[in-house]
Design a protein around this motif. Sequence first.
Motif, PDB file in Angstrom:
ATOM      1  N   LYS A 114     -35.615  30.222   3.675  1.00  0.00           N
ATOM      2  CA  LYS A 114     -36.059  29.214   2.703  1.00  0.00           C
ATOM      3  C   LYS A 114     -37.267  29.657   1.885  1.00  0.00           C
ATOM      4  N   SER A 115     -37.848  30.761   2.249  1.00  0.00           N
ATOM      5  CA  SER A 115     -38.930  31.346   1.454  1.00  0.00           C
ATOM      6  C   SER A 115     -38.991  32.834   1.777  1.00  0.00           C
ATOM      7  N   GLY A 116     -39.606  33.587   0.879  1.00  0.00           N
ATOM      8  CA  GLY A 116     -39.706  35.021   1.116  1.00  0.00           C
ATOM      9  C   GLY A 116     -40.083  35.766  -0.148  1.00  0.00           C
ATOM     10  N   THR A 117     -40.121  37.083  -0.037  1.00  0.00           N
ATOM     11  CA  THR A 117     -40.433  37.940  -1.181  1.00  0.00           C
ATOM     12  C   THR A 117     -39.367  39.022  -1.290  1.00  0.00           C
ATOM     13  N   LEU A 118     -38.737  39.113  -2.449  1.00  0.00           N
ATOM     14  CA  LEU A 118     -37.723  40.133  -2.705  1.00  0.00           C
ATOM     15  C   LEU A 118     -38.401  41.327  -3.368  1.00  0.00           C
ATOM     16  N   ILE A 119     -38.183  42.495  -2.794  1.00  0.00           N
ATOM     17  CA  ILE A 119     -38.847  43.707  -3.292  1.00  0.00           C
ATOM     18  C   ILE A 119     -37.811  44.807  -3.489  1.00  0.00           C
ATOM     19  N   SER A 120     -37.806  45.416  -4.651  1.00  0.00           N
ATOM     20  CA  SER A 120     -36.941  46.572  -4.905  1.00  0.00           C
ATOM     21  C   SER A 120     -37.498  47.364  -6.080  1.00  0.00           C
ATOM     22  N   HIS A 121     -36.887  48.514  -6.336  1.00  0.00           N
ATOM     23  CA  HIS A 121     -37.221  49.298  -7.523  1.00  0.00           C
ATOM     24  C   HIS A 121     -36.075  49.139  -8.523  1.00  0.00           C
ATOM     25  N   LEU A 122     -36.418  48.723  -9.732  1.00  0.00           N
ATOM     26  CA  LEU A 122     -35.408  48.415 -10.739  1.00  0.00           C
ATOM     27  C   LEU A 122     -35.288  49.519 -11.783  1.00  0.00           C
ATOM     28  N   ALA A 123     -34.043  49.823 -12.122  1.00  0.00           N
ATOM     29  CA  ALA A 123     -33.745  50.795 -13.179  1.00  0.00           C
ATOM     30  C   ALA A 123     -32.786  50.148 -14.171  1.00  0.00           C
ATOM     31  N   GLU A 124     -32.595  50.793 -15.318  1.00  0.00           N
ATOM     32  CA  GLU A 124     -31.719  50.253 -16.359  1.00  0.00           C
ATOM     33  C   GLU A 124     -30.760  51.342 -16.811  1.00  0.00           C
ATOM     34  N   ASN A 125     -29.470  50.980 -16.971  1.00  0.00           N
ATOM     35  CA  ASN A 125     -28.491  51.970 -17.424  1.00  0.00           C
ATOM     36  C   ASN A 125     -28.325  51.918 -18.944  1.00  0.00           C
ATOM     37  N   GLU A 126     -27.404  52.750 -19.452  1.00  0.00           N
ATOM     38  CA  GLU A 126     -27.231  52.855 -20.909  1.00  0.00           C
ATOM     39  C   GLU A 126     -26.648  51.583 -21.528  1.00  0.00           C
ATOM     40  N   ASN A 127     -26.104  50.691 -20.684  1.00  0.00           N
ATOM     41  CA  ASN A 127     -25.576  49.417 -21.178  1.00  0.00           C
ATOM     42  C   ASN A 127     -26.610  48.293 -21.083  1.00  0.00           C
ATOM     43  N   TYR A 128     -27.867  48.659 -20.861  1.00  0.00           N
ATOM     44  CA  TYR A 128     -28.994  47.714 -20.764  1.00  0.00           C
ATOM     45  C   TYR A 128     -28.859  46.781 -19.575  1.00  0.00           C
ATOM     46  N   GLU A 129     -28.145  47.232 -18.557  1.00  0.00           N
ATOM     47  CA  GLU A 129     -28.020  46.453 -17.326  1.00  0.00           C
ATOM     48  C   GLU A 129     -29.058  46.944 -16.322  1.00  0.00           C
ATOM     49  N   VAL A 130     -29.763  45.998 -15.706  1.00  0.00           N
ATOM     50  CA  VAL A 130     -30.811  46.317 -14.737  1.00  0.00           C
ATOM     51  C   VAL A 130     -30.248  46.188 -13.327  1.00  0.00           C
ATOM     52  N   PHE A 131     -30.663  47.087 -12.433  1.00  0.00           N
ATOM     53  CA  PHE A 131     -30.167  47.070 -11.060  1.00  0.00           C
ATOM     54  C   PHE A 131     -31.191  47.755 -10.155  1.00  0.00           C
ATOM     55  N   SER A 132     -31.091  47.482  -8.851  1.00  0.00           N
ATOM     56  CA  SER A 132     -31.999  48.088  -7.876  1.00  0.00           C
ATOM     57  C   SER A 132     -31.521  49.477  -7.473  1.00  0.00           C
ATOM     58  N   ASP A 135     -33.944  55.073  -4.507  1.00  0.00           N
ATOM     59  CA  ASP A 135     -34.951  56.100  -4.764  1.00  0.00           C
ATOM     60  C   ASP A 135     -36.063  55.501  -5.632  1.00  0.00           C
ATOM     61  N   SER A 136     -37.239  55.332  -5.049  1.00  0.00           N
ATOM     62  CA  SER A 136     -38.346  54.684  -5.762  1.00  0.00           C
ATOM     63  C   SER A 136     -38.785  55.464  -7.000  1.00  0.00           C
ATOM     64  N   ARG A 137     -38.480  56.752  -7.033  1.00  0.00           N
ATOM     65  CA  ARG A 137     -38.870  57.577  -8.193  1.00  0.00           C
ATOM     66  C   ARG A 137     -38.002  57.292  -9.415  1.00  0.00           C
ATOM     67  N   LYS A 138     -36.863  56.635  -9.186  1.00  0.00           N
ATOM     68  CA  LYS A 138     -35.931  56.376 -10.294  1.00  0.00           C
ATOM     69  C   LYS A 138     -36.007  54.941 -10.826  1.00  0.00           C
ATOM     70  N   GLY A 139     -36.955  54.159 -10.301  1.00  0.00           N
ATOM     71  CA  GLY A 139     -37.078  52.768 -10.756  1.00  0.00           C
ATOM     72  C   GLY A 139     -38.517  52.296 -10.723  1.00  0.00           C
ATOM     73  N   GLU A 140     -38.727  51.070 -11.211  1.00  0.00           N
ATOM     74  CA  GLU A 140     -40.056  50.471 -11.221  1.00  0.00           C
ATOM     75  C   GLU A 140     -40.128  49.360 -10.178  1.00  0.00           C
ATOM     76  N   LEU A 141     -41.254  49.320  -9.468  1.00  0.00           N
ATOM     77  CA  LEU A 141     -41.430  48.341  -8.394  1.00  0.00           C
ATOM     78  C   LEU A 141     -41.378  46.914  -8.937  1.00  0.00           C
TER      79      LEU A 141
END
Length: 232
Positions: A114-132, A135-141
């Motif tokens: 019922k509560s919490g914190t979601l943490i991942s590294h996000l990247a974006e592909n050539e279709n402007y879709e964002v995903f986790s 590899d932390s070096r390939k995304g932003e916290l």
Amino acid sequence: MKEMKPIPYRHRPKGLTILYEDRDIIVIDKSAGLLTVKATYEREKTAHHILTNYIRKGSLKSKKQLFVVHRLDRDTSGVLVFAKSAEAKENLKLQWKGVKKKYVAVVHGILTEKSGTLISHLAENENYEVFSVKDSRKGELAKTRYKVLKEAKRFSLLEIELLTGKKNQIRVHFSEKGHPLVGDDKYGKKDEPKSRLALHSHYLTFRHPYSGKELTFEAEVPGFFKSFFDNT
């Protein structure tokens, strides 16, 4: 803070609500469907364009400028702030990581936690879709804190605090958790009936760039969000 003279009625902006204005900033409640700034497919129906015309009071000779501090997705409603000078913009940009940003969202399903914190590294592909990405070096916290406010049979109302401000962060985090936002045509359920995106910038707290005073602005949650829980 310095007081403003009222703007003539004919120059007041349409399609958005001004929550606060002084010599340094304008804070608005942006409606869903309105872009923050121009895109390749739309240049004039944007909050920035509408407000620039507003502060120029219809004068084509006016050199007054409006500066973008942050953005909301087109389909996200709620609190949005603009600066009236480069100095005010820089002040707000420098403090932005510490600014409190609270959203309200309706997601599909009932969350186990019922509560919490979601943490991942996000990247974006050539279709402007964002995903986790793993590899932390390939995304932003990206960090998203949430708590459940209300539940119905198939939906949950969440209060969300953005601890980082990455593109599509809230939408991606809850989609990947298996609880996509209602009305999300990019990261949501494909067979869902079309509706507006159930994401609203509810509160924004920051220090005024001139006085340093802490300010909190609230945009009322649209009735659309509450309609999912009327019978619960």
